[in-house]
Scaffold this motif. Structure first.
Motif, PDB file in Angstrom:
ATOM      1  N   ALA A 149       0.818  -1.193  -0.069  1.00 15.17           N
ATOM      2  CA  ALA A 149       0.032  -0.048   0.081  1.00 15.17           C
ATOM      3  C   ALA A 149       1.000   1.223  -0.089  1.00 15.17           C
ATOM      4  N   THR A 150       1.757   1.310   0.942  1.00 17.00           N
ATOM      5  CA  THR A 150       2.760   2.516   0.851  1.00 17.00           C
ATOM      6  C   THR A 150       3.520   2.702  -0.385  1.00 17.00           C
ATOM      7  N   THR A 197       1.615   3.590  -3.346  1.00 12.35           N
ATOM      8  CA  THR A 197       1.391   5.225  -3.284  1.00 12.35           C
ATOM      9  C   THR A 197       2.398   6.030  -3.535  1.00 12.35           C
ATOM     10  N   ALA A 226       2.834   6.082  -7.148  1.00 11.42           N
ATOM     11  CA  ALA A 226       1.944   6.972  -8.021  1.00 11.42           C
ATOM     12  C   ALA A 226       2.268   8.504  -7.790  1.00 11.42           C
ATOM     13  N   ALA A 227       2.399   8.772  -6.507  1.00 13.00           N
ATOM     14  CA  ALA A 227       2.965  10.147  -6.035  1.00 13.00           C
ATOM     15  C   ALA A 227       4.110  10.665  -6.871  1.00 13.00           C
ATOM     16  N   VAL A 249      -2.386   3.732  -9.045  1.00 10.80           N
ATOM     17  CA  VAL A 249      -3.642   3.944  -8.118  1.00 10.80           C
ATOM     18  C   VAL A 249      -4.514   2.930  -7.780  1.00 10.80           C
ATOM     19  N   ALA A 302      -2.606   0.569  -5.322  1.00 14.43           N
ATOM     20  CA  ALA A 302      -2.301   0.990  -4.090  1.00 14.43           C
ATOM     21  C   ALA A 302      -3.760   0.855  -3.288  1.00 14.43           C
ATOM     22  N   VAL A 303      -4.798   1.474  -4.043  1.00 15.06           N
ATOM     23  CA  VAL A 303      -6.361   1.227  -3.396  1.00 15.06           C
ATOM     24  C   VAL A 303      -6.525   0.104  -2.953  1.00 15.06           C
ATOM     25  N   SER A 352      -4.710  -2.192  -2.285  1.00 10.74           N
ATOM     26  CA  SER A 352      -3.464  -2.665  -1.016  1.00 10.74           C
ATOM     27  C   SER A 352      -3.934  -2.245   0.162  1.00 10.74           C
ATOM     28  N   TRP A 353      -4.423  -0.935   0.122  1.00 14.98           N
ATOM     29  CA  TRP A 353      -4.821  -0.126   1.393  1.00 14.98           C
ATOM     30  C   TRP A 353      -6.244  -0.842   1.954  1.00 14.98           C
ATOM     31  N   GLY A 381       9.070   1.793  -3.139  1.00 18.27           N
ATOM     32  CA  GLY A 381       8.015   2.700  -3.791  1.00 18.27           C
ATOM     33  C   GLY A 381       8.661   3.557  -4.855  1.00 18.27           C
TER      34      GLY A 381
END
Length: 321
Positions: A32-33, A36, A39-40, A203, A206-207, A209-210, A235
């Motif tokens: 998740a991290t 993220t 993507a950032a 994204v 990440a979503v 995984s969160w 990441g």
């Protein structure tokens, strides 16, 4: 080609980061991290590309500007829908493969072993292409599969079939998914912008995984702070840079040659595991790694190469007569 070679290097060393990251956080929270951050890391590039596309340009045909803008808006809408669809599919496959890989790394705790088992996707790519895309499978491909399977046996099965661990099977499953990911990008990726495709799949991953980390209660910010270095590398490096380089590189290199170059990640993972983590494998395991790598090389051999070698031998024999 350089993009894919750099991808292999970053991915290979990422196995070390994945092993180290499991000392602090869970697999789902780690992914998740990392996704993220990946993507950032693309947001500045996306903002730059959007700014360039919307830069003012001179237009002398004022009467036809309205119809042209209407056609452009329709094209942009269709492109966005296609990008979101392909990015969502790639993200779903990437999330599943990365989650399986992370659990395999957690339970196996060997970067080099995980890297070589994952590298079996190089052999799986042409097989899946034959099953789903009806691409021809050569005798060389079949031979490469046999050699790679023997290598997998030497690497993973040290005391009969009972010695195959759950981590090995999970890593093999993620190799199948990574092969599917390569073929999806090869089939559909050329029709969309590679940076936006990467961003959409990150994204999505990440979503998911969160959601998974929240569901199993494994969100641990203290653990993330303790293991921030491998998380940041996985990441920004493995996700943001390497996966984007893969999408860009596959725009110019066919999937077989692309997977051949990216198979070098297995060597980099073993090298990184030995140097950074101090991993030591037995002679049997090294022979297994060598056979898996030979199998991956043979799987990507051009079909025309054996014919050319035979023709050269025939020409030489004719000249000698």
């Amino acid at each position: 080609m350089f993009c894919l070679l750099l991808t292999a290097l970053i991915w290979g060393l990422a196995f070390v980061a994945q092993v180290q990251g499991m000392d602090s956080v869970s697999p789902l929270f780690f992914n998740a991290t990392r996704f993220t951050l990946g993507a950032a890391s693309l947001i500045p590039i996306l903002l730059l590309t959007v700014r360039r596309k919307h830069a003012p340009a001179s237009d002398s045909g004022g009467s036809s500007r309205g119809s042209r803008n209407s056609r452009n808006s329709t094209t942009v809408s269709a492109t966005w829908k296609r990008t979101l669809l392909i990015g969502g599919i790639c993200g779903l496959v990437l999330f599943t493969a990365s989650t399986m890989q992370q659990y395999g790394v957690l339970w196996g705790r060997e970067a080099g072993r995980a890297g070589f088992i994952t590298a079996l996707y190089i052999v799986i790519v042409p097989l899946l292409a034959w099953v789903f895309l009806r691409r021809r499978v050569t005798v060389v491909t079949i031979l490469s599969v046999i050699i790679a399977v023997i290598g997998f046996y030497l690497l993973c099965i040290t005391d009969g079939f009972g010695s195959v661990s759950g981590a090995d099977l999970i890593l093999f499953g993620c190799a199948v998914l990574f092969a599917s990911h390569i073929l999806i990008i090869d089939t559909f990726g050329s029709s969309v912008d590679p940076i936006w495709l990467s961003f959409c799949q990150f994204v999505t991953s990440a979503v998911l995984s969160w959601v998974g980390a929240a569901f199993d209660g494994s969100i641990d910010w203290a653990g993330a702070a303790a293991g921030w270095m491998p998380i940041v590398y996985a990441g920004i490096g493995s996700v943001g840079i390497a996966y984007t380089l893969q999408v860009v590189g596959q725009q110019w290199v066919p999937p077989t040659q692309a997977s051949l170059i990216m198979s070098l990640e297995s060597l980099f993972s073993a090298l990184g595991g030995a140097i950074i983590l101090g991993e030591v494998m037995t002679a049997r395991s090294y022979w297994g790694c060598a056979l898996i790598f030979i199998g991956t090389l043979l799987a990507q051999m051009p079909v025309s190469l054996p014919k050319r070698l035979l023709e050269r031998k025939a020409d030489r024999s004719g000249k000698s007569l």
